[in-house]
Design a protein around this motif. Sequence first.
Motif, PDB file in Angstrom:
ATOM      1  N   LEU A 141       0.858  -1.294   0.269  1.00 25.12           N
ATOM      2  CA  LEU A 141       0.166  -0.043   0.159  1.00 25.12           C
ATOM      3  C   LEU A 141       0.664   0.947   0.004  1.00 25.12           C
ATOM      4  CD1 LEU A 141      -2.378  -0.632   2.634  1.00 25.12           C
ATOM      5  CD2 LEU A 141      -2.674  -1.186   0.377  1.00 25.12           C
ATOM      6  N   SER A 142       0.140   2.111  -0.496  1.00 24.00           N
ATOM      7  CA  SER A 142       0.790   3.432  -0.068  1.00 24.00           C
ATOM      8  C   SER A 142       0.751   3.824   0.683  1.00 24.00           C
ATOM      9  CB  SER A 142      -0.272   4.018  -1.550  1.00 24.00           C
ATOM     10  OG  SER A 142      -1.067   4.863  -0.582  1.00 24.00           O
ATOM     11  N   LYS A 143       1.216   5.480   1.094  1.00 24.20           N
ATOM     12  CA  LYS A 143       1.827   5.414   2.489  1.00 24.20           C
ATOM     13  C   LYS A 143       0.293   6.238   3.293  1.00 24.20           C
ATOM     14  CE  LYS A 143       5.856   5.320   4.260  1.00 24.20           C
ATOM     15  NZ  LYS A 143       5.821   4.842   5.983  1.00 24.20           N
ATOM     16  N   ASP A 144       0.077   7.312   1.935  1.00 21.25           N
ATOM     17  CA  ASP A 144      -1.405   7.711   1.792  1.00 21.25           C
ATOM     18  C   ASP A 144      -2.869   6.856   2.030  1.00 21.25           C
ATOM     19  OD1 ASP A 144      -0.528   9.814   2.132  1.00 21.25           O
ATOM     20  OD2 ASP A 144      -1.643   9.764  -0.535  1.00 21.25           O
ATOM     21  N   GLU A 145      -2.451   4.958   1.539  1.00 20.81           N
ATOM     22  CA  GLU A 145      -3.337   4.180   2.178  1.00 20.81           C
ATOM     23  C   GLU A 145      -3.293   3.005   3.442  1.00 20.81           C
ATOM     24  OE1 GLU A 145      -3.927   1.919  -2.839  1.00 20.81           O
ATOM     25  OE2 GLU A 145      -2.643   1.546  -1.107  1.00 20.81           O
ATOM     26  N   ILE A 146      -1.804   3.709   3.800  1.00 17.44           N
ATOM     27  CA  ILE A 146      -1.559   3.108   5.530  1.00 17.44           C
ATOM     28  C   ILE A 146      -2.095   4.073   6.200  1.00 17.44           C
ATOM     29  CG2 ILE A 146      -0.492   2.193   6.415  1.00 17.44           C
ATOM     30  CD1 ILE A 146       1.872   1.283   4.199  1.00 17.44           C
ATOM     31  N   LEU A 147      -2.337   5.639   6.118  1.00 15.84           N
ATOM     32  CA  LEU A 147      -2.598   6.436   7.122  1.00 15.84           C
ATOM     33  C   LEU A 147      -4.288   6.128   6.901  1.00 15.84           C
ATOM     34  CD1 LEU A 147      -2.395   9.043   8.749  1.00 15.84           C
ATOM     35  CD2 LEU A 147      -2.851  10.053   6.898  1.00 15.84           C
ATOM     36  N   SER A 148      -5.117   6.031   5.964  1.00 16.41           N
ATOM     37  CA  SER A 148      -6.556   5.787   5.684  1.00 16.41           C
ATOM     38  C   SER A 148      -7.009   4.467   6.563  1.00 16.41           C
ATOM     39  CB  SER A 148      -7.390   5.681   4.019  1.00 16.41           C
ATOM     40  OG  SER A 148      -6.529   6.725   3.869  1.00 16.41           O
ATOM     41  N   LEU A 149      -5.999   3.123   6.192  1.00 20.89           N
ATOM     42  CA  LEU A 149      -6.427   2.045   7.167  1.00 20.89           C
ATOM     43  C   LEU A 149      -6.308   2.285   9.056  1.00 20.89           C
ATOM     44  CD1 LEU A 149      -7.001  -0.485   6.972  1.00 20.89           C
ATOM     45  CD2 LEU A 149      -4.282  -1.102   7.001  1.00 20.89           C
ATOM     46  N   TYR A 150      -5.694   3.622   9.330  1.00 17.21           N
ATOM     47  CA  TYR A 150      -5.393   3.620  10.520  1.00 17.21           C
ATOM     48  C   TYR A 150      -6.244   4.677  11.152  1.00 17.21           C
ATOM     49  CZ  TYR A 150      -3.179   5.461  15.291  1.00 17.21           C
ATOM     50  OH  TYR A 150      -3.580   6.078  16.262  1.00 17.21           O
ATOM     51  N   LEU A 151      -6.322   5.467  10.203  1.00 18.74           N
ATOM     52  CA  LEU A 151      -8.129   6.503  10.384  1.00 18.74           C
ATOM     53  C   LEU A 151      -9.339   5.476  11.201  1.00 18.74           C
ATOM     54  CD1 LEU A 151      -6.554   9.828   8.837  1.00 18.74           C
ATOM     55  CD2 LEU A 151      -6.866   9.004  11.341  1.00 18.74           C
ATOM     56  N   SER A 152      -9.409   4.653   9.956  1.00 19.73           N
ATOM     57  CA  SER A 152     -10.498   4.141   9.844  1.00 19.73           C
ATOM     58  C   SER A 152     -10.808   2.980  10.939  1.00 19.73           C
ATOM     59  CB  SER A 152     -10.611   3.422   8.263  1.00 19.73           C
ATOM     60  OG  SER A 152     -10.707   4.108   7.827  1.00 19.73           O
ATOM     61  N   ASN A 153      -9.496   2.833  11.759  1.00 24.46           N
ATOM     62  CA  ASN A 153     -10.145   1.748  13.010  1.00 24.46           C
ATOM     63  C   ASN A 153      -9.406   1.705  14.413  1.00 24.46           C
ATOM     64  OD1 ASN A 153     -10.576  -0.880  10.704  1.00 24.46           O
ATOM     65  ND2 ASN A 153      -9.159  -0.018   9.676  1.00 24.46           N
ATOM     66  N   ALA A 154      -8.381   2.549  14.335  1.00 23.90           N
ATOM     67  CA  ALA A 154      -8.237   3.387  15.457  1.00 23.90           C
ATOM     68  C   ALA A 154      -8.978   3.053  16.784  1.00 23.90           C
ATOM     69  CB  ALA A 154      -7.511   4.854  15.846  1.00 23.90           C
ATOM     70  N   PRO A 155      -8.612   3.224  17.464  1.00 25.15           N
ATOM     71  CA  PRO A 155     -10.091   2.671  18.813  1.00 25.15           C
ATOM     72  C   PRO A 155      -9.922   4.531  19.749  1.00 25.15           C
ATOM     73  CG  PRO A 155      -8.200   2.400  19.756  1.00 25.15           C
ATOM     74  CD  PRO A 155      -7.232   2.327  18.300  1.00 25.15           C
ATOM     75  N   TYR A 156     -11.108   4.994  19.700  1.00 26.76           N
ATOM     76  CA  TYR A 156     -11.860   6.404  19.705  1.00 26.76           C
ATOM     77  C   TYR A 156     -12.865   6.238  21.272  1.00 26.76           C
ATOM     78  CZ  TYR A 156      -9.024   8.490  16.352  1.00 26.76           C
ATOM     79  OH  TYR A 156      -8.309   8.193  14.662  1.00 26.76           O
ATOM     80  N   GLY A 157     -12.253   5.331  22.017  1.00 25.07           N
ATOM     81  CA  GLY A 157     -12.926   4.751  23.567  1.00 25.07           C
ATOM     82  C   GLY A 157     -14.823   4.200  22.800  1.00 25.07           C
ATOM     83  N   GLY A 158     -14.882   3.782  23.804  1.00 22.69           N
ATOM     84  CA  GLY A 158     -16.245   2.828  23.474  1.00 22.69           C
ATOM     85  C   GLY A 158     -15.913   1.426  22.594  1.00 22.69           C
TER      86      GLY A 158
END
Length: 823
Positions: free
Chosen positions: A174-191
């Motif tokens: 994946l490209s860097k942008d795709e990896i960043l999107s993967l993280y931002l789509s799945n990172a935990p933000y509570g509950g």
Amino acid sequence: MGLYFLGNSRLIGSGRCKHRLLKSVGIFSGVLVALFLVLWVALALAVRYGPPIDVDSLYGYNTSSSLFDRHGRLLRSYLATDERWRIPVAENDVSPWVVQATLAVEDKRFRSHGGVDYLAFLRAFRTNLMRGRIVSGASTLTMQAVMLDQEKSGRTLKWKLRQIWRALRLERQLSKDEILSLYLSNAPYGGNIQGIEAAAYRYFGVSAKDLDLPESALLAGLPQSPSRLRPDRNLSGSLVRRNHVLDLMYRDGLIDESALRSAKASVPVITQSPLPREAPHFTDMVHSRYPRVTRMSTTLDLDIQHLAESKLHDAVRGLLPRGVTNGSVVVIENSTGNVLALVGSVDYDNKNYGQVNGALAIRSPGSALKPLIYGYAFDAGVLLPQTVLSDVPMSWAGYVPENFHRNYQGLVRADKALAWSLNIPAVEVLQKIGIVPIVGFLRSVGLTSINGKTDRYGLSLVIGSCGVRLLDLTNAYAMFSRGGEWRPWRICSEDPVPEAGFVPRSWSFDDSGKYLPLAGLKHSGSSWFVLRALSDMSLRQPDEFAPNLSGLKNVAWKTGTSSDYRDAWTIATEKYYTVGVWLGNYDSKPSRALVGASVAAPVALEIVQALQLRSSHHGGNWPFKPTSGLRSVSLCAESGLPVNRGLCSSLDTGDAIVDDDGKTLLLPRSCSLHRKILVDAATGFEVCDKCMAGKATEWKCVSFWPVQVQSFLKVQGVDTRPQHSPDCVSFQRAEHPRIISPVPDGQYIEDYSRAGSMQKILLKANYPLGATEVWWFANDVLIAHGSPDDEQWWIPKAGNYLIRVTDDKGRADTVRVTVDRPE
């Protein structure tokens, strides 16, 4: 000597120990280095030649199904299968502050490393060694992205090596942008909130692309400890973490000192907002059809949806005192068939029928099918707009239709009959076409709810003795604005592959279940005939407009009211949009307020008016006459049919459709209304060879209307056919019908104890030879029609009546009867 010797021996022993220790350390270090090299080579080989990572399965397909409008605005998300909110986003779908804050706190060298930050490893190793415990990690954002779905407990060397391998492998895929999107789509933000988009809506009530600097920094700091730092439970802790993120951004030169101070001084308002739930009936419909599509761009336009909701709510609010509780609206984009708005009910959350989707409910359309039936008749050459139809009391094998206002226009052109929504002319048109062809046509343009056996539908089909869906009917009307081209309605911009076994509702099938090709109208002229009739203000009834809509132009519309006032409809179409409105009650409770022209038309036309005002493309006259496919023809001015030369004395011109071969005109049969008869030049009476002797005679062309039309015209003071000479011997001796029942001067009394259908009077007569068709009238209103052998009945109301029977030869008999109420 002894002491010196002893000391020297100890020094020599001490040197040997150090030598052995250094040797052991060297060997151990060599082994470690060798082991590290072996592991590193193995890891490099695995990264280079190992199987690729199945990115889609990283999170077990546990992604929310998120639906967006045509402009990218989130309409609604559905919980993932693990009961979490997780909305996929791309890097360009989030605020730039989100990206900068996330990289500052999680991985400032993200753009430069290959998945593993070796400098961070050395820093973490030194820090942990000095502290004697693990206080600093070295996981890059890529390493976190590939292991977000893994439990944090039980991390081992094997677990770490696997994380490194997956990170290095992912960087190759994946490209860097795709990896960043993967993280931002799945990172935990509570509950149960995962992904920056769900977090932005949950805590701030906005999309991630609309987050400002302080909000972005706060959310970027949550994944480190999402449960502890949840801002809705620990605002102070989340602010401390936010300020740390801001400091890192300042350190890295991403913000200046002024922005730093301003952001730290900001106190966020945590809304605890639910995620958007726009157009709930529409989104439910999309999700039920495509439940596994994680991110879908729909055809809906949220601005038009809000417009439709507002107009419907205002209308129903005003009708509540009159017993009308619900409604539905559909807006179709004509050029594509895209559903731009769909309001299923007034209040989705109402426990009484709120979640019923009125756009998909099967309801009686009243007169709203008439444009489709007229359009088919025009297309088949059965009818022209100038064709004169009969709006007089008529009966078809016992079926006696009435107009909505229970009055009659007499002789009326087809286009005016359509514009005025007259029932009796529409039944006449349907009879000309036939039930079987019209049912097939209606199914072929998407009205697949008309799915019974064809022979179950009768002439009452034209006034709504069937059920249709608002969505399907609105889409069928959009066909007219495309020149007759029918297209299925669309709800998804990307047209994803449906679930296995899915069959679109827009497909059509015949009685045997065989697939029917979807057609529409073959000739654009047919659509123009319909649109011109429904948009020409001179053809409309004068009281049909609401005052605020009297200046509306360039729109064609048709209303419908079902029997017993249960459904009110209006479908309005113009150049770009088609709007359908239904009002009623989902428990089918009737209301006298449910008249299409009175309650549904203002809603539909106000929406059209608003759409025209917001568009810069509207202007000019519409509908447009086709540039080809029409030819001017001569017509009889009295019948509106092609001229019968030598008999039609008054002529007119009109447009006729040219068939696909470019030559054949699609025309009804030539006029047969006029005939020449011999009359007495002095008296004007008709004469025959039995009574013409000694008289000056001449030929006269007269109009021979059907008996029921002639009877109606006679009551109106119009008699188009001369009487036969009264002194004709054969006329005096001619037989005529003799009424047997009701008896002359009969008196009848209503019986309130019996149902109205049980209080009927037999209509019976003896007919002369040659009679093949008979008509019964009560005070010149048709009450029965059929053959002499048919059994005819009449259900009267109190009053005085002149009963008349007439056969197809013009022979008649009359009796008078009285129907009284009981004292």
